[in-house]
Design a protein around this motif. Structure first.
Motif, PDB file in Angstrom:
ATOM      1  N   LEU A  61      -2.117   1.963  16.017  1.00  0.00           N
ATOM      2  CA  LEU A  61      -2.459   2.498  14.703  1.00  0.00           C
ATOM      3  C   LEU A  61      -1.595   1.808  13.660  1.00  0.00           C
ATOM      4  O   LEU A  61      -0.371   1.769  13.791  1.00  0.00           O
ATOM      5  N   ASN A  62      -2.248   1.290  12.625  1.00  0.00           N
ATOM      6  CA  ASN A  62      -1.512   0.563  11.586  1.00  0.00           C
ATOM      7  C   ASN A  62      -1.695   1.211  10.226  1.00  0.00           C
ATOM      8  O   ASN A  62      -2.816   1.376   9.751  1.00  0.00           O
ATOM      9  N   GLY A  63      -0.570   1.556   9.604  1.00  0.00           N
ATOM     10  CA  GLY A  63      -0.608   2.150   8.273  1.00  0.00           C
ATOM     11  C   GLY A  63       0.247   1.374   7.289  1.00  0.00           C
ATOM     12  O   GLY A  63       0.690   0.253   7.549  1.00  0.00           O
ATOM     13  N   HIS A  64       0.508   2.008   6.144  1.00  0.00           N
ATOM     14  CA  HIS A  64       1.258   1.351   5.078  1.00  0.00           C
ATOM     15  C   HIS A  64       2.291   2.263   4.427  1.00  0.00           C
ATOM     16  O   HIS A  64       3.378   1.817   4.091  1.00  0.00           O
ATOM     17  N   MET A  65       1.952   3.541   4.226  1.00  0.00           N
ATOM     18  CA  MET A  65       2.809   4.398   3.409  1.00  0.00           C
ATOM     19  C   MET A  65       2.637   5.850   3.820  1.00  0.00           C
ATOM     20  O   MET A  65       1.627   6.232   4.408  1.00  0.00           O
ATOM     21  N   ILE A  66       3.613   6.669   3.489  1.00  0.00           N
ATOM     22  CA  ILE A  66       3.569   8.080   3.821  1.00  0.00           C
ATOM     23  C   ILE A  66       2.633   8.836   2.886  1.00  0.00           C
ATOM     24  O   ILE A  66       2.050   9.849   3.229  1.00  0.00           O
ATOM     25  N   THR A  67       2.481   8.340   1.660  1.00  0.00           N
ATOM     26  CA  THR A  67       1.558   8.908   0.677  1.00  0.00           C
ATOM     27  C   THR A  67       1.293   7.860  -0.387  1.00  0.00           C
ATOM     28  O   THR A  67       2.091   6.947  -0.582  1.00  0.00           O
ATOM     29  N   ARG A  68       0.194   7.981  -1.073  1.00  0.00           N
ATOM     30  CA  ARG A  68      -0.131   7.001  -2.120  1.00  0.00           C
ATOM     31  C   ARG A  68       0.787   7.137  -3.321  1.00  0.00           C
ATOM     32  O   ARG A  68       1.055   6.168  -4.016  1.00  0.00           O
ATOM     33  N   GLU A  78       1.375  -3.709  -8.192  1.00  0.00           N
ATOM     34  CA  GLU A  78       0.279  -3.366  -9.100  1.00  0.00           C
ATOM     35  C   GLU A  78      -0.922  -4.299  -8.966  1.00  0.00           C
ATOM     36  O   GLU A  78      -2.065  -3.858  -9.143  1.00  0.00           O
ATOM     37  N   SER A  79      -0.698  -5.568  -8.629  1.00  0.00           N
ATOM     38  CA  SER A  79      -1.790  -6.538  -8.626  1.00  0.00           C
ATOM     39  C   SER A  79      -2.139  -7.063  -7.242  1.00  0.00           C
ATOM     40  O   SER A  79      -3.286  -7.448  -7.009  1.00  0.00           O
ATOM     41  N   THR A  80      -1.174  -7.106  -6.335  1.00  0.00           N
ATOM     42  CA  THR A  80      -1.440  -7.696  -5.020  1.00  0.00           C
ATOM     43  C   THR A  80      -1.882  -6.659  -4.004  1.00  0.00           C
ATOM     44  O   THR A  80      -2.945  -6.789  -3.388  1.00  0.00           O
ATOM     45  N   VAL A  81      -1.094  -5.607  -3.812  1.00  0.00           N
ATOM     46  CA  VAL A  81      -1.439  -4.603  -2.804  1.00  0.00           C
ATOM     47  C   VAL A  81      -1.921  -3.287  -3.419  1.00  0.00           C
ATOM     48  O   VAL A  81      -2.252  -2.344  -2.689  1.00  0.00           O
ATOM     49  N   LEU A  82      -1.955  -3.196  -4.739  1.00  0.00           N
ATOM     50  CA  LEU A  82      -2.532  -2.051  -5.458  1.00  0.00           C
ATOM     51  C   LEU A  82      -1.884  -0.731  -5.056  1.00  0.00           C
ATOM     52  O   LEU A  82      -2.552   0.270  -4.777  1.00  0.00           O
ATOM     53  N   THR A  83      -0.571  -0.726  -5.061  1.00  0.00           N
ATOM     54  CA  THR A  83       0.199   0.488  -4.749  1.00  0.00           C
ATOM     55  C   THR A  83       1.293   0.669  -5.795  1.00  0.00           C
ATOM     56  O   THR A  83       2.483   0.579  -5.477  1.00  0.00           O
ATOM     57  N   PRO A  84       0.925   0.884  -7.056  1.00  0.00           N
ATOM     58  CA  PRO A  84       1.927   0.951  -8.119  1.00  0.00           C
ATOM     59  C   PRO A  84       2.981   2.013  -7.836  1.00  0.00           C
ATOM     60  O   PRO A  84       2.683   3.110  -7.371  1.00  0.00           O
ATOM     61  N   GLY A  85       4.225   1.646  -8.116  1.00  0.00           N
ATOM     62  CA  GLY A  85       5.338   2.577  -7.948  1.00  0.00           C
ATOM     63  C   GLY A  85       6.062   2.453  -6.629  1.00  0.00           C
ATOM     64  O   GLY A  85       7.175   2.970  -6.489  1.00  0.00           O
ATOM     65  N   LYS A  86       5.455   1.774  -5.658  1.00  0.00           N
ATOM     66  CA  LYS A  86       6.125   1.628  -4.362  1.00  0.00           C
ATOM     67  C   LYS A  86       7.274   0.633  -4.482  1.00  0.00           C
ATOM     68  O   LYS A  86       7.243  -0.290  -5.280  1.00  0.00           O
ATOM     69  N   ARG A  87       8.292   0.833  -3.644  1.00  0.00           N
ATOM     70  CA  ARG A  87       9.477  -0.001  -3.675  1.00  0.00           C
ATOM     71  C   ARG A  87       9.654  -0.699  -2.326  1.00  0.00           C
ATOM     72  O   ARG A  87       9.278  -0.162  -1.285  1.00  0.00           O
ATOM     73  N   PRO A  88      10.274  -1.885  -2.323  1.00  0.00           N
ATOM     74  CA  PRO A  88      10.484  -2.600  -1.058  1.00  0.00           C
ATOM     75  C   PRO A  88      11.765  -2.182  -0.354  1.00  0.00           C
ATOM     76  O   PRO A  88      12.758  -1.831  -0.991  1.00  0.00           O
ATOM     77  N   MET A  89      11.731  -2.233   0.968  1.00  0.00           N
ATOM     78  CA  MET A  89      12.972  -2.157   1.726  1.00  0.00           C
ATOM     79  C   MET A  89      13.721  -3.466   1.508  1.00  0.00           C
ATOM     80  O   MET A  89      13.139  -4.544   1.600  1.00  0.00           O
ATOM     81  N   ARG A  90      15.012  -3.400   1.240  1.00  0.00           N
ATOM     82  CA  ARG A  90      15.834  -4.590   1.093  1.00  0.00           C
ATOM     83  C   ARG A  90      16.375  -4.993   2.473  1.00  0.00           C
ATOM     84  O   ARG A  90      16.266  -4.265   3.453  1.00  0.00           O
ATOM     85  N   TRP A  91      17.002  -6.179   2.526  1.00  0.00           N
ATOM     86  CA  TRP A  91      17.409  -6.715   3.826  1.00  0.00           C
ATOM     87  C   TRP A  91      18.393  -5.814   4.564  1.00  0.00           C
ATOM     88  O   TRP A  91      18.335  -5.709   5.798  1.00  0.00           O
ATOM     89  N   ASP A  92      19.286  -5.156   3.852  1.00  0.00           N
ATOM     90  CA  ASP A  92      20.248  -4.296   4.543  1.00  0.00           C
ATOM     91  C   ASP A  92      19.538  -3.147   5.248  1.00  0.00           C
ATOM     92  O   ASP A  92      19.897  -2.759   6.361  1.00  0.00           O
ATOM     93  N   VAL A  93      18.493  -2.626   4.612  1.00  0.00           N
ATOM     94  CA  VAL A  93      17.715  -1.544   5.228  1.00  0.00           C
ATOM     95  C   VAL A  93      16.923  -2.067   6.412  1.00  0.00           C
ATOM     96  O   VAL A  93      16.866  -1.437   7.479  1.00  0.00           O
ATOM     97  N   VAL A  94      16.313  -3.230   6.236  1.00  0.00           N
ATOM     98  CA  VAL A  94      15.547  -3.836   7.327  1.00  0.00           C
ATOM     99  C   VAL A  94      16.448  -4.076   8.535  1.00  0.00           C
ATOM    100  O   VAL A  94      16.062  -3.810   9.682  1.00  0.00           O
ATOM    101  N   ARG A  95      17.643  -4.570   8.294  1.00  0.00           N
ATOM    102  CA  ARG A  95      18.572  -4.819   9.399  1.00  0.00           C
ATOM    103  C   ARG A  95      18.930  -3.520  10.124  1.00  0.00           C
ATOM    104  O   ARG A  95      19.011  -3.485  11.359  1.00  0.00           O
ATOM    105  N   ARG A  96      19.147  -2.447   9.369  1.00  0.00           N
ATOM    106  CA  ARG A  96      19.490  -1.171  10.009  1.00  0.00           C
ATOM    107  C   ARG A  96      18.333  -0.677  10.882  1.00  0.00           C
ATOM    108  O   ARG A  96      18.555  -0.160  11.990  1.00  0.00           O
TER     109      ARG A  96
END
Length: 259
Positions: free
Chosen positions: A29-36, A128-146
């Motif tokens: 199962l592949n998703g993207h976000m916990i809520t829009r 807003e223009s590429t994945v159409l999920t305005p307001g979402k934030r990226p995980m930074r590398w320190d979070v990805v590493r954890r």
């Protein structure tokens, strides 16, 4: 008309989902976000309830195990479910992964390195223009590493969420191989998994799949979920879902007998 179709579709899935049972086999199962919208603790609890209900009729397994089983053509006589999430939103770190960990499993997180390290202008354009999920934030590398250190799989999703159906082989290599190199450089470990953006089979071509298969051990779509693989067995197909979907809808899609 689109809104009406969605309402009708939802009603049909409500009915079908009420009597559906997950089919034997391996399901990713592949998703993207916990809520829009803005994520709240209640959304994590809703996802937890979904997993609790699903666990009554399926067995959750680690993502790597699911990939290996599908690649080897080993399809069990009971329903097994693994999880992945694309785009690398903070929802994954804050709410999705902690809930999965409570069930003893991990997720594969397919990230776009340029989104991970993007400035505010890049993030705004991406969401807003590429994945159409305005307001979402990226995980930074320190979070990805954890998350990697906690056992989650970190996979590539191109540098910029790039649609890989172009004939520009140089740009395909830059986006596909470049995303692998950026992840390995920042994590200090091999990156073996790649999921192409947008996910439908028409969003990739053979040139792109050739490049991806040379660079990665496993390549994934988000399409043709009635079949385990596509592109002559070189691409593993995942099934789209989101943590905020109704449980009956998820059960219905898991009821498909895959080939």
């Amino acid at each position: 008309m689109s809104k009406l179709r969605n309402i009708v579709r939802g009603c049909v899935l409500d009915v079908l989902g009420a009597v559906s049972k997950p089919a034997p086999g391996v399901h990713i199962l592949n998703g993207h976000m916990i809520t829009r919208g803005e994520a709240q603790p209640a959304h994590a609890e809703a996802f937890r309830r979904m997993l609790q209900q699903l666990s009554e009729s399926v067995e959750f397994i680690r993502f790597e195990e699911a990939a290996r089983m599908i690649a080897a053509g080993h399809y069990p006589d009971r329903p097994l479910v693994a999880f992945s999430f694309d785009d690398g939103f903070t929802d994954c770190a804050d709410m999705i992964c902690p809930v999965l960990e409570d069930y003893g499993v991990n997720a594969a997180l397919f990230i776009n390195p340029n989104f991970v390290e993007g400035d505010e202008a890049y993030i705004r354009h991406f969401t807003e223009s590429t994945v159409l999920t305005p307001g979402k934030r990226p995980m930074r590398w320190d979070v990805v590493r954890r998350l990697r250190d906690r056992g989650h799989v970190i996979g590539a999703h191109t540098l910029d969420h790039y649609m890989i159906n172009t004939d520009d082989s140089c740009e395909l290599s830059r986006q596909i191989v470049g995303s692998k190199e950026a992840i390995e450089r920042n994590l200090g470990a091999p990156c073996q998994h790649f999921a192409f953006p947008y996910g439908r089979l028409e969003h990739a071509n053979r040139t792109a799949i050739d490049i991806a298969c040379r660079a990665f051990d496993y390549v994934y779509s988000q399409s043709d979920y009635k079949h385990y693989t596509s592109f002559e067995g070189r691409v593993i197909n995942r099934r789209h879902f989101e943590p905020f979907w109704k449980i009956g809808h998820v059960r219905y899609f898991l009821s498909c007998h895959k080939q």
